[in-house]
Design a protein around this motif. Structure first.
Motif, PDB file in Angstrom:
ATOM      1  N   ILE A 189     -15.256  16.153 -24.495  1.00 30.96           N
ATOM      2  CA  ILE A 189     -15.117  15.311 -23.314  1.00 30.96           C
ATOM      3  C   ILE A 189     -14.155  14.159 -23.588  1.00 30.96           C
ATOM      4  O   ILE A 189     -14.236  13.503 -24.625  1.00 30.96           O
ATOM      5  N   ALA A 190     -13.241  13.941 -22.642  1.00 33.73           N
ATOM      6  CA  ALA A 190     -12.334  12.797 -22.708  1.00 33.73           C
ATOM      7  C   ALA A 190     -12.612  11.875 -21.529  1.00 33.73           C
ATOM      8  O   ALA A 190     -12.836  12.335 -20.411  1.00 33.73           O
ATOM      9  N   PHE A 191     -12.610  10.589 -21.793  1.00 41.65           N
ATOM     10  CA  PHE A 191     -12.723   9.590 -20.728  1.00 41.65           C
ATOM     11  C   PHE A 191     -11.321   9.124 -20.351  1.00 41.65           C
ATOM     12  O   PHE A 191     -10.497   8.817 -21.235  1.00 41.65           O
ATOM     13  N   MET A 192     -11.062   9.042 -19.052  1.00 47.12           N
ATOM     14  CA  MET A 192      -9.780   8.570 -18.527  1.00 47.12           C
ATOM     15  C   MET A 192     -10.003   7.265 -17.755  1.00 47.12           C
ATOM     16  O   MET A 192     -11.000   7.134 -17.030  1.00 47.12           O
ATOM     17  N   PHE A 193      -9.060   6.351 -17.886  1.00 50.77           N
ATOM     18  CA  PHE A 193      -9.211   5.055 -17.235  1.00 50.77           C
ATOM     19  C   PHE A 193      -8.003   4.745 -16.361  1.00 50.77           C
ATOM     20  O   PHE A 193      -6.863   4.812 -16.832  1.00 50.77           O
ATOM     21  N   PRO A 194      -8.245   4.414 -15.089  1.00 47.12           N
ATOM     22  CA  PRO A 194      -7.150   4.207 -14.139  1.00 47.12           C
ATOM     23  C   PRO A 194      -6.421   2.893 -14.334  1.00 47.12           C
ATOM     24  O   PRO A 194      -6.934   1.952 -14.943  1.00 47.12           O
ATOM     25  N   GLU A 231     -12.919  10.530 -15.163  1.00 47.62           N
ATOM     26  CA  GLU A 231     -12.241   9.309 -14.730  1.00 47.62           C
ATOM     27  C   GLU A 231     -13.294   8.248 -14.449  1.00 47.62           C
ATOM     28  O   GLU A 231     -14.242   8.491 -13.700  1.00 47.62           O
ATOM     29  N   ILE A 232     -13.101   7.063 -15.027  1.00 48.56           N
ATOM     30  CA  ILE A 232     -14.149   6.047 -15.005  1.00 48.56           C
ATOM     31  C   ILE A 232     -13.621   4.744 -14.429  1.00 48.56           C
ATOM     32  O   ILE A 232     -12.657   4.185 -14.951  1.00 48.56           O
ATOM     33  N   VAL A 277      -7.450   8.697  -8.438  1.00 50.74           N
ATOM     34  CA  VAL A 277      -6.042   9.017  -8.644  1.00 50.74           C
ATOM     35  C   VAL A 277      -5.852   9.970  -9.811  1.00 50.74           C
ATOM     36  O   VAL A 277      -5.143  10.983  -9.713  1.00 50.74           O
ATOM     37  N   LEU A 278      -6.481   9.665 -10.941  1.00 50.06           N
ATOM     38  CA  LEU A 278      -6.286  10.479 -12.139  1.00 50.06           C
ATOM     39  C   LEU A 278      -6.885  11.876 -11.973  1.00 50.06           C
ATOM     40  O   LEU A 278      -6.339  12.855 -12.466  1.00 50.06           O
ATOM     41  N   PHE A 290     -14.135  14.991 -13.475  1.00 49.82           N
ATOM     42  CA  PHE A 290     -15.067  14.168 -12.705  1.00 49.82           C
ATOM     43  C   PHE A 290     -14.451  12.786 -12.496  1.00 49.82           C
ATOM     44  O   PHE A 290     -13.684  12.304 -13.329  1.00 49.82           O
ATOM     45  N   SER A 291     -14.817  12.149 -11.382  1.00 54.15           N
ATOM     46  CA  SER A 291     -14.500  10.740 -11.154  1.00 54.15           C
ATOM     47  C   SER A 291     -15.810  10.005 -10.913  1.00 54.15           C
ATOM     48  O   SER A 291     -16.583  10.395 -10.034  1.00 54.15           O
TER      49      SER A 291
END
Length: 314
Positions: A4-9, A272-273, A278-279, A293-294
């Protein structure tokens, strides 16, 4: 086992009211916001929950607000025992990614990104710079056009996903390039509502000043890989992280490449957190085979946690 990777806008994902339902339901988030208010010396919570929009969208306010919104959700995920294998952020979001990876402390990140935002605003005269999203052309086609523009500064700012590249530069340069892109076959060229030519050579002066501020911030080696905007490669070493954060201000955000590198490294789930989706939208255009997921509110948080408990049993 899933990776799992966390993405940040980044900037542009902000909205009045973001994070308010988390604040109202969790005392730990209320404490976090109070601490942020004390660190920043201004009522960031009031701006986030009630605006006005014009105040929230001022870069020096937007940047800490987005980091705080992301870190509030991240803290709740940690309480649920959900940790990422690696992180990535889009422009400003890289600071949230570094906090999540243990390289940067939140109480240091908030004033740092506020300063970053102020320097970005001041780097070039207001109204003289511009950015635009080019849809339907690839990077090579865009670079071919930009090499022909000699009198103005226009650079590639974001490589977001297939067929979506953002350019940045002088107002006249972006205008001239937009005409040429349409002649070359771009589906659309959309001016962005931004206050400056971010991620272009015109931010170099801001990066030099920002470097001196960054020298006073304690960074640690990241505990997990963070995929850097500048290189689209994993970074852990604190000195390399510092160098890349300075370069990031005037370099293109290589988001699509970063995501592809993470998928190659085994990631099959991206989360996306913080604020907006957008991501998530970009991910769907990059690779539809991965789970995305967002988490922007209580409902999406609960939905992800339920999925996680089914997919990742203890």
């Amino acid at each position: 086992m899933r990776k799992i990777a966390f993405m940040f806008p980044g900037q542009g994902s902000q909205a009045v009211g973001m994070g308010q339902d988390f604040y109202e339901h969790y005392p730990s988030i209320q404490k976090l916001y109070q601490e942020a208010k004390e660190v920043l010396g201004k009522d960031i919570q009031e701006m986030m929950f009630h605006g006005p929009k014009e105040v929230l969208t001022e870069t020096e306010n937007t940047q800490p607000a987005l980091v705080l919104a992301s870190m509030a959700v991240f803290s709740l995920l940690k309480q649920e025992g959900v940790y990422p294998d690696m992180t990535v952020g889009h422009s400003l979001g890289e600071y949230s990614a570094l906090v999540a990876a243990g390289s940067l402390q939140l109480h240091d990140a908030l004033p740092l990104v506020s300063t970053r935002g102020k320097l970005m605003e001041e780097a070039y005269p207001k109204g003289q710079g511009s950015m635009a999203a080019v849809l339907g052309l690839n990077e090579e086609e865009i670079r071919d056009v930009l090499t022909g523009i000699k009198e103005e500064v226009v650079d590639i700012a974001n490589l977001n996903c297939p067929g979506q590249v953002v350019i940045s530069g002088t107002k006249q340069g972006v205008h001239d390039a937009s005409i040429l892109f349409k002649e070359k076959g771009a589906k659309r060229v959309l001016p962005l509502n931004v206050s400056g030519p971010f991620h272009s050579r015109l931010m170099k002066a801001a990066s030099d000043t920002f470097a001196s501020h960054l020298d006073g911030v304690p960074l640690k080696d990241a505990e997990i890989p963070v995929y850097a905007n500048v290189t689209a490669e994993a970074v852990i070493n604190k000195d390399e992280i510092k160098k890349l954060l300075v370069e990031q201000l005037y370099s293109p955000v290589r988001f699509e490449e970063s995501i592809r590198s993470m998928i190659t490294a085994g990631v099959d789930t991206f989360v996306e957190i913080g604020s907006g989706k957008v991501l998530r939208g970009l991910l769907r255009k990059i690779d539809r085979s991965v789970h995305v997921f967002s988490i922007t509110d209580l409902a999406s948080f609960d939905s992800f946690i339920n999925w996680y408990k089914e997919e990742m049993p203890c």
